[in-house]
Design a protein around this motif. Structure first.
Motif, short mmCIF file in Angstrom:
data_model
loop_
_atom_site.label_atom_id
_atom_site.label_comp_id
_atom_site.label_asym_id
_atom_site.label_seq_id
_atom_site.Cartn_x
_atom_site.Cartn_y
_atom_site.Cartn_z
N PRO A 1 -11.78 -32.22 13.07
CA PRO A 1 -12.55 -32.04 14.31
C PRO A 1 -11.83 -32.62 15.53
CG PRO A 1 -14.01 -32.69 12.54
CD PRO A 1 -12.61 -32.82 12.00
N ALA A 2 -11.14 -33.73 15.36
CA ALA A 2 -10.38 -34.31 16.46
C ALA A 2 -9.24 -33.39 16.87
CB ALA A 2 -9.84 -35.69 16.08
N LEU A 3 -8.58 -32.77 15.90
CA LEU A 3 -7.51 -31.82 16.21
C LEU A 3 -8.05 -30.60 16.96
CD1 LEU A 3 -5.39 -31.90 12.94
CD2 LEU A 3 -4.68 -32.67 15.21
N ALA A 4 -9.18 -30.09 16.51
CA ALA A 4 -9.77 -28.93 17.18
C ALA A 4 -10.11 -29.26 18.63
CB ALA A 4 -11.03 -28.49 16.43
N TYR A 5 -10.68 -30.44 18.84
CA TYR A 5 -11.03 -30.86 20.20
C TYR A 5 -9.77 -31.02 21.05
CZ TYR A 5 -12.93 -33.73 23.98
OH TYR A 5 -13.29 -34.24 25.22
N ARG B 1 -4.04 -20.75 16.04
CA ARG B 1 -5.21 -20.39 16.85
C ARG B 1 -4.98 -20.63 18.33
NH1 ARG B 1 -8.09 -22.53 12.24
NH2 ARG B 1 -8.37 -24.58 13.22
N HIS B 2 -4.01 -21.49 18.65
CA HIS B 2 -3.72 -21.81 20.06
C HIS B 2 -2.21 -21.68 20.31
CE1 HIS B 2 -7.79 -23.57 20.60
NE2 HIS B 2 -7.63 -24.00 19.36
N PRO B 3 -1.67 -20.47 20.19
CA PRO B 3 -0.22 -20.30 20.29
C PRO B 3 0.36 -20.67 21.65
CG PRO B 3 -1.34 -18.18 20.36
CD PRO B 3 -2.38 -19.20 20.00
N ARG C 1 6.24 -33.57 7.10
CA ARG C 1 5.78 -32.34 6.43
C ARG C 1 4.25 -32.29 6.39
NH1 ARG C 1 4.00 -31.86 1.59
NH2 ARG C 1 4.89 -33.85 0.94
N ILE C 2 3.62 -33.39 6.01
CA ILE C 2 2.16 -33.44 5.95
C ILE C 2 1.55 -33.17 7.32
CG2 ILE C 2 0.18 -34.98 5.58
CD1 ILE C 2 1.87 -36.35 3.40
N THR C 3 2.14 -33.77 8.35
CA THR C 3 1.63 -33.59 9.71
C THR C 3 1.75 -32.14 10.16
OG1 THR C 3 2.23 -35.87 10.27
CG2 THR C 3 1.86 -34.36 12.10
N ARG C 4 2.91 -31.54 9.91
CA ARG C 4 3.11 -30.15 10.33
C ARG C 4 2.19 -29.20 9.58
NH1 ARG C 4 9.78 -30.26 10.70
NH2 ARG C 4 9.88 -30.96 12.89
N GLU C 5 1.95 -29.47 8.32
CA GLU C 5 1.04 -28.63 7.53
C GLU C 5 -0.38 -28.67 8.11
OE1 GLU C 5 1.30 -29.98 3.52
OE2 GLU C 5 3.22 -28.96 3.12
N GLN C 6 -0.81 -29.85 8.56
CA GLN C 6 -2.16 -29.93 9.12
C GLN C 6 -2.23 -29.29 10.50
OE1 GLN C 6 -3.91 -33.88 9.55
NE2 GLN C 6 -5.91 -32.99 9.07
N LEU C 7 -1.15 -29.32 11.24
CA LEU C 7 -1.14 -28.75 12.58
C LEU C 7 -1.04 -27.23 12.58
CD1 LEU C 7 1.26 -31.22 14.42
CD2 LEU C 7 -1.21 -31.05 14.73
N THR C 8 -0.43 -26.65 11.56
CA THR C 8 -0.12 -25.22 11.56
C THR C 8 -1.30 -24.31 11.86
OG1 THR C 8 1.80 -25.49 10.11
CG2 THR C 8 0.76 -23.32 10.16
#
Length: 284
Positions: free
Chosen positions: A161-165, A218-220, A206-213
């Protein structure tokens, strides 16, 4: 029905800064803005004080504060649909109720002793840690713009949810997004422990990039900087906030940047960050 942004005011300069921030954010999002002032009558219900007269006086003062706040909005963002509301009761409870129907709740960093009081005060911390959805604690609204939003990433689903915001804020602002993942030194508690630091960094990256992808997909149009560091989460995030317009952290998570509600990382970031902080708690 449009989104709703709620901002709490108590007549302090910090509270009026929160109104200005909320007006700008409502304008960017095309949201309605509700300005709330809470009259806390409960501490004064003792025989020595005429409760009715006191409540009437406090209510009148609240209306004056709301009128000042509304004027700030109309001068700053005249197209924003703004309304005001006086509420009575315990401030933390009233604000959590307001947050339940809002896209975000905005408060000032410090106030006159009301709900926009010291960041580490009981009411502010209660709202930031327990209100559903994003709670924005505004600091230094007059600071120069950096055109960057910072978000803490810990790899857990509860941090999404924090990432989406944060992605939406970056998109609405046309700002760069810096995704910060801080992992504590493996030898902090075990000085004799040895490991391949670079291999650990690559694993965290790698873990961080996987979560951000999925959020990037959705926000290119949002430029993303992936910032993975070995260090204490509070220190790392606070330092990143020095060059940000907004710092976003989750209120849940398994460890590190996703501290539990009222956890040490959230308290530390709210206390030490020099920029506006958004604490995002997953809605139940």
């Amino acid at each position: 029905m449009s989104e709703l942004v709620v901002v709490g005011v108590d007549g302090s300069p910090s509270g009026f800064d929160a109104v200005a921030w909320a007006a700008d954010d409502a304008f960017r999002a095309g949201a309605a803005l509700r300005i709330v002032s809470v009259v806390e009558t409960w501490p004064y219900q003792v025989p020595q004080i005429a409760a009715v007269e006191w409540e009437n006086s406090m209510t009148e003062r609240a209306r004056e504060i709301l009128a000042q706040s509304e004027e700030i909005v109309r001068e700053r963002r005249p197209t924003v649909d703004v309304s005001t509301r006086v509420m009575a009761g315990k401030a933390s409870v009233a604000l959590r109720e307001q947050a339940a129907e809002a896209a975000e709740l905005v408060v000032g960093r410090r106030g006159t002793g009301g709900f926009a009081g010291a960041v580490l005060g009981s009411v502010s911390m209660s709202v930031a840690g327990q209100a559903p959805g994003p709670v924005v604690v505004v600091r230094d609204e007059g600071a120069p713009a950096h055109d960057e939003v910072v978000v803490g990433v810990d790899g857990s689903p509860a941090g999404e949810p924090a990432l989406a915001y944060a992605f939406r804020q970056a998109e609405l602002r046309g700002s760069r997004l810096r995704a910060v993942h801080a992992w504590p030194p493996p030898f902090a508690l075990a000085p004799d422990f040895s490991c391949d630091i670079e291999a650990l960094r690559e694993s965290h990256l790698r873990i961080t990039r996987e979560q951000l992808t999925p959020f990037q997909e959705r926000h290119p149009e949002v430029e993303v900087v992936t910032d993975v560091q070995c260090g204490h989460p509070v220190k790392t995030l606070a330092a990143a906030g020095d060059r940000a317009d907004l710092l976003v952290i989750g209120a849940h998570g398994r460890s590190g940047l996703g501290a539990a509600v009222l956890g040490s990382v959230m308290r530390g970031v709210l206390h030490h960050a020099h920029c506006t902080v958004a604490v995002v708690r997953e809605r139940s």
